[in-house]
Design a protein around this motif. Sequence first.
Motif, PDB file in Angstrom:
ATOM      1  N   THR A 110      -5.298  -0.060   5.912  1.00 40.12           N
ATOM      2  CA  THR A 110      -3.915  -0.059   5.426  1.00 40.12           C
ATOM      3  C   THR A 110      -3.842  -0.538   3.970  1.00 40.12           C
ATOM      4  O   THR A 110      -2.819  -0.337   3.304  1.00 40.12           O
ATOM      5  CB  THR A 110      -3.024  -0.998   6.257  1.00 40.12           C
ATOM      6  OG1 THR A 110      -3.595  -2.313   6.199  1.00 40.12           O
ATOM      7  CG2 THR A 110      -2.921  -0.551   7.706  1.00 40.12           C
ATOM      8  N   LYS A 154       5.392  -5.127   6.106  1.00 36.58           N
ATOM      9  CA  LYS A 154       3.929  -5.213   6.138  1.00 36.58           C
ATOM     10  C   LYS A 154       3.454  -5.654   7.520  1.00 36.58           C
ATOM     11  O   LYS A 154       2.496  -5.107   8.064  1.00 36.58           O
ATOM     12  CB  LYS A 154       3.429  -6.188   5.070  1.00 36.58           C
ATOM     13  CG  LYS A 154       3.603  -5.668   3.663  1.00 36.58           C
ATOM     14  CD  LYS A 154       3.113  -6.693   2.658  1.00 36.58           C
ATOM     15  CE  LYS A 154       3.323  -6.184   1.240  1.00 36.58           C
ATOM     16  NZ  LYS A 154       3.221  -7.278   0.265  1.00 36.58           N
ATOM     17  N   MET A 157       3.648  -2.826   9.918  1.00 36.31           N
ATOM     18  CA  MET A 157       2.530  -1.887   9.743  1.00 36.31           C
ATOM     19  C   MET A 157       1.263  -2.421  10.396  1.00 36.31           C
ATOM     20  O   MET A 157       0.538  -1.690  11.073  1.00 36.31           O
ATOM     21  CB  MET A 157       2.261  -1.638   8.253  1.00 36.31           C
ATOM     22  CG  MET A 157       3.051  -0.471   7.681  1.00 36.31           C
ATOM     23  SD  MET A 157       2.814  -0.367   5.892  1.00 36.31           S
ATOM     24  CE  MET A 157       1.172   0.330   5.805  1.00 36.31           C
ATOM     25  N   ALA A 161      -0.708  -0.679  13.539  1.00 34.17           N
ATOM     26  CA  ALA A 161      -2.109  -0.253  13.406  1.00 34.17           C
ATOM     27  C   ALA A 161      -3.008  -1.023  14.379  1.00 34.17           C
ATOM     28  O   ALA A 161      -3.895  -0.448  15.004  1.00 34.17           O
ATOM     29  CB  ALA A 161      -2.568  -0.458  11.967  1.00 34.17           C
TER      30      ALA A 161
END
Length: 248
Positions: A110, A154, A157, A161
């Motif tokens: 990422t 963030k 994310m 993931a």
Amino acid sequence: MPPLVMFDLDQTLTESKQPLTPHMAELLARLLVKTRVAVISGGGLPQFLKQVVDQLSPDVKLSHLYLLPTSGATLYEWRDGAWQKVYEEELSEKDAAKVARAIRAVAAETGLVDFSIPSYGERIEYRGSQVTFSANGQEAPLEIKARWDPDKSKRRMLQKALSACLPDFSVGMGGSNSVDITYKGIDKAYGLTKLAERLNVPIREIVYVGDQLTPGGNDEAVLRTLAKTRAVNGPSETALFIASLLSE
Ligand SMILES: [Mg+2]
């Protein structure tokens, strides 16, 4: 008076990672005389002792206090003059290593966290029942943490993931720059339910107080239970709520 009042720690009872104020310690001492009190947070037991227990006066009724570190994966109660572990859903070393590998892979993929940049303390911390991933390290100053991900994008994310590569684990929103990874199904709702069973208290009579009772917030899991919830915007609102309970 509810038979159990459960509090989130950071930004509910205290400012992030800070000790209880003397005023809050006094309010909790008075509440502990009247009912049972629990504190739940992603931090480990040492953090609870430092932020909460060490700030309470020695004559406080600790037998009414329950500590649920690592988001409810562990429960401690005060018995025979010590904090006794009631249960711990501990991650095996093999699984903790698997989680650490996934964290490094996701960080690189990422581009959100660069492990080659020195951090403030450990970025990956194994807390027995939980692995905590802190983008800037555990000991990062408050202002650095606050600046890193104010809109949670963030962390979302990272959460997404990591969840994709760790299907047997829960990835929860941690503090302002961290995510917490536990075995699937271990979260604040789990901790609340386990404590309700232990105390034989109906869940619908429990009051949960937290600053993140919103979608994606780290108190969100509690909304799935029947517990009553009380959203607060910080410790001063929590103090007012405790004062109102005490005056009833
Ligand atoms: Mg909080």
